[in-house]
Design an enzyme around this catalytic site. Structure first.
Site, short mmCIF file in Angstrom:
data_model
loop_
_atom_site.label_atom_id
_atom_site.label_comp_id
_atom_site.label_asym_id
_atom_site.label_seq_id
_atom_site.Cartn_x
_atom_site.Cartn_y
_atom_site.Cartn_z
N ASN A 10 9.79 22.46 26.95
CA ASN A 10 8.87 22.61 25.82
C ASN A 10 8.33 24.04 25.82
O ASN A 10 7.49 24.40 26.64
CB ASN A 10 7.72 21.60 25.96
CG ASN A 10 6.70 21.74 24.85
OD1 ASN A 10 6.96 22.36 23.81
ND2 ASN A 10 5.52 21.17 25.06
N LYS A 12 6.48 25.43 23.61
CA LYS A 12 5.17 25.54 22.97
C LYS A 12 5.18 26.71 21.98
O LYS A 12 6.18 26.90 21.29
CB LYS A 12 4.07 25.65 24.03
CG LYS A 12 4.15 24.50 25.06
CD LYS A 12 3.01 24.48 26.04
CE LYS A 12 3.18 23.32 27.00
NZ LYS A 12 2.07 23.21 27.97
N HIS A 98 1.38 15.14 22.45
CA HIS A 98 1.18 16.03 23.59
C HIS A 98 -0.32 16.27 23.79
O HIS A 98 -1.09 16.30 22.83
CB HIS A 98 1.91 17.35 23.35
CG HIS A 98 1.98 18.23 24.56
ND1 HIS A 98 0.92 19.01 24.98
CD2 HIS A 98 2.98 18.44 25.45
CE1 HIS A 98 1.27 19.67 26.06
NE2 HIS A 98 2.52 19.34 26.38
N GLU A 100 -2.03 18.78 24.31
CA GLU A 100 -2.60 19.91 23.56
C GLU A 100 -2.83 19.54 22.10
O GLU A 100 -3.77 20.02 21.47
CB GLU A 100 -1.67 21.12 23.69
CG GLU A 100 -1.69 21.71 25.08
CD GLU A 100 -0.43 22.48 25.46
OE1 GLU A 100 -0.33 22.88 26.63
OE2 GLU A 100 0.45 22.66 24.59
N GLU A 170 2.00 12.90 31.31
CA GLU A 170 1.56 14.25 31.60
C GLU A 170 0.06 14.25 31.91
O GLU A 170 -0.76 14.27 31.00
CB GLU A 170 1.87 15.19 30.44
CG GLU A 170 1.62 14.60 29.05
CD GLU A 170 1.45 15.64 27.98
OE1 GLU A 170 2.07 16.71 28.09
OE2 GLU A 170 0.67 15.39 27.04
N GLY A 176 -0.24 23.31 33.12
CA GLY A 176 -0.54 24.73 33.09
C GLY A 176 -1.55 25.18 34.11
O GLY A 176 -2.03 26.32 34.08
N SER A 216 3.13 21.02 35.26
CA SER A 216 3.42 22.03 36.29
C SER A 216 4.68 21.70 37.09
O SER A 216 4.69 21.78 38.32
CB SER A 216 2.20 22.20 37.22
OG SER A 216 1.09 22.71 36.51
#
Length: 256
Positions: A10, A12, A98, A100, A170, A176, A216
């Site tokens: 991904n 992003k 996701h 985010e 996730e 991250g 990660s």
């Protein structure tokens, strides 16, 4: 272990046209040397790079994935991209829900389930993301959170065919941050999700749904992660931006 294992990168909001070209020149040159038996490799570029990525990957084993999709086929939805538009580009998988999108852009379970339905009905494969924040984990609410996100996310589907959905766990606290869930922590949640799917749809469907880990993922921890019986691959963020790192992840040995 379910086969195949999925390795989905991904990107992003990274890699425009020029960077996409450079990436695939390096990535595809080496991917041909990798044993992909039992593996599926897909990359999710930003929308602006999807068409170019399709041209670059034509004839290669790399599959295309999108980072989101609208709940409507067309209409007055400024800034959105429909599943049919993605299908026309050769996209096969779509990431939905996701963390985010949930936490930065405020996407709710109500909206995400509509997106899942639209992608599924367009004969694309939704990758439904679920995961808890650090505070939710500290409070002991991990199972409650992922259960609600999963149930709500697929609640608009009248039926669910085996192999027509992917779940990605996730943990938000591991995305991250460089702090990865341990393989045992990942397996605990994946096993819970598998049991939940079994109760909802029966064993045959539950066993055919890949559950990926995202958070990660690196070349250093991939081998330990995929040893877990219910980890069916990975959704890779930061490490997928570097073609060499992603290749090392994809090249991991699969234990029988």
């Amino acid at each position: 272990m379910r086969k195949p294992l999925f390795f989905i990168g991904n990107w992003k909001m990274n890699h425009g046209i020029a960077e996409t070209k450079s990436y695939f020149e390096r990535f595809l040159a080496e991917l041909g040397k990798v044993d992909l038996n039992g593996k599926v490799v897909a990359i999710a570029p930003p929308f602006t790079s999807l068409a170019f990525a399709r041209k670059l990957t034509e004839g290669s084993p790399v599959k295309l994935c999108a980072q989101n999709a609208c709940f409507a086929e067309k209409g007055a939805y400024t800034g959105e991209v429909s599943p049919l538009m993605l299908k026309e580009l050769g996209v096969e998988y779509v990431i939905l829900g996701h963390s985010e999108r949930r936490h930065i852009f405020g996407e709710t379970n109500e909206l995400i389930k509509k997106r899942v339905k639209s992608v599924y009905e367009a004969s694309l494969i939704p990758i439904l993301c679920v995961g808890e924040t650090l505070e939710e984990r500290r409070l002991g609410n991990t199972f409650l959170v992922v259960s609600e996100q999963l149930k709500e996310g697929i609640s608009e589907l009248d039926t669910l065919e085996a192999g027509r959905l992917i779940i990605a766990y996730e943990p938000v606290w591991a995305i991250g941050t460089g702090v990865n869930a341990t393989p045992e922590q990942a397996e605990e949640v994946h096993s819970f999700l598998r049991d939940l799917l079994d109760k909802m749809y029966g064993n045959t469907v539950a066993e055919a749904i890949p559950i990926l880990y995202g958070g990660s993922v690196t070349p250093e921890n991939i081998a330990d992660l995929i040893k877990m019986p219910n980890v069916d691959g990975v959704l890779v963020g930061g490490a997928s931006l570097d073609p060499e790192k992603f290749l090392r992840i994809v090249n991991v040995s699969i234990q029988s």
